[in-house]
Design a protein around this motif. Structure first.
Motif, mmCIF file in Angstrom:
data_model
loop_
_atom_site.group_PDB
_atom_site.id
_atom_site.type_symbol
_atom_site.label_atom_id
_atom_site.label_comp_id
_atom_site.label_asym_id
_atom_site.label_seq_id
_atom_site.Cartn_x
_atom_site.Cartn_y
_atom_site.Cartn_z
ATOM 1 N N GLN A 61 3.872 -12.372 6.773
ATOM 2 C CA GLN A 61 3.317 -11.056 6.470
ATOM 3 C C GLN A 61 3.316 -10.746 4.966
ATOM 4 O O GLN A 61 3.490 -9.606 4.548
ATOM 5 N N ARG A 64 1.616 -7.751 3.424
ATOM 6 C CA ARG A 64 2.153 -6.425 3.729
ATOM 7 C C ARG A 64 3.340 -6.036 2.841
ATOM 8 O O ARG A 64 3.936 -4.982 3.038
ATOM 9 N N ARG A 75 5.683 -4.575 6.321
ATOM 10 C CA ARG A 75 5.984 -5.628 7.294
ATOM 11 C C ARG A 75 6.577 -5.016 8.566
ATOM 12 O O ARG A 75 7.260 -4.010 8.519
#
Length: 94
Positions: A61, A64, A75
């Protein structure tokens, strides 16, 4: 767009596809195959072929993280470690 590349002892190449939330494999003859795909496979990276004949990869991720969102970490748990059987082992350097 690929992030994280790995190869096996059968000459195949593996990569994470950031744009399609997937993992793919390229065979020596040039053909591609999607091995896994899903909404939770966000920014698949850090691939490894292990001696147990599985491919391991992280869905980290990265996109993010807070530097990309004005300091806010977007995340979401659970963080994923993917394990796929591939019927091949790691490349061993002698």
């Amino acid at each position: 767009m690929a992030d994280g590349l790995e190869s096996d002892d059968k000459g195949r190449l593996y990569g994470g596809d950031l744009e399609h939330n997937s993992l793919w494999r390229r065979s020596p003859n040039g053909t591609y195959r999607t091995l896994a795909q899903g909404a939770d496979l966000i920014w698949v990276d850090t691939l490894s072929v292990a001696s147990d004949r599985h491919l391991y990869a992280l869905a980290n991720q990265l996109n993010r993280l807070s530097p990309f969102h004005e300091g806010k970490d977007l995340r979401r748990k659970p963080y994923l470690l993917v394990r796929l059987p591939i019927d091949a082992g790691p490349v061993r350097l002698v």
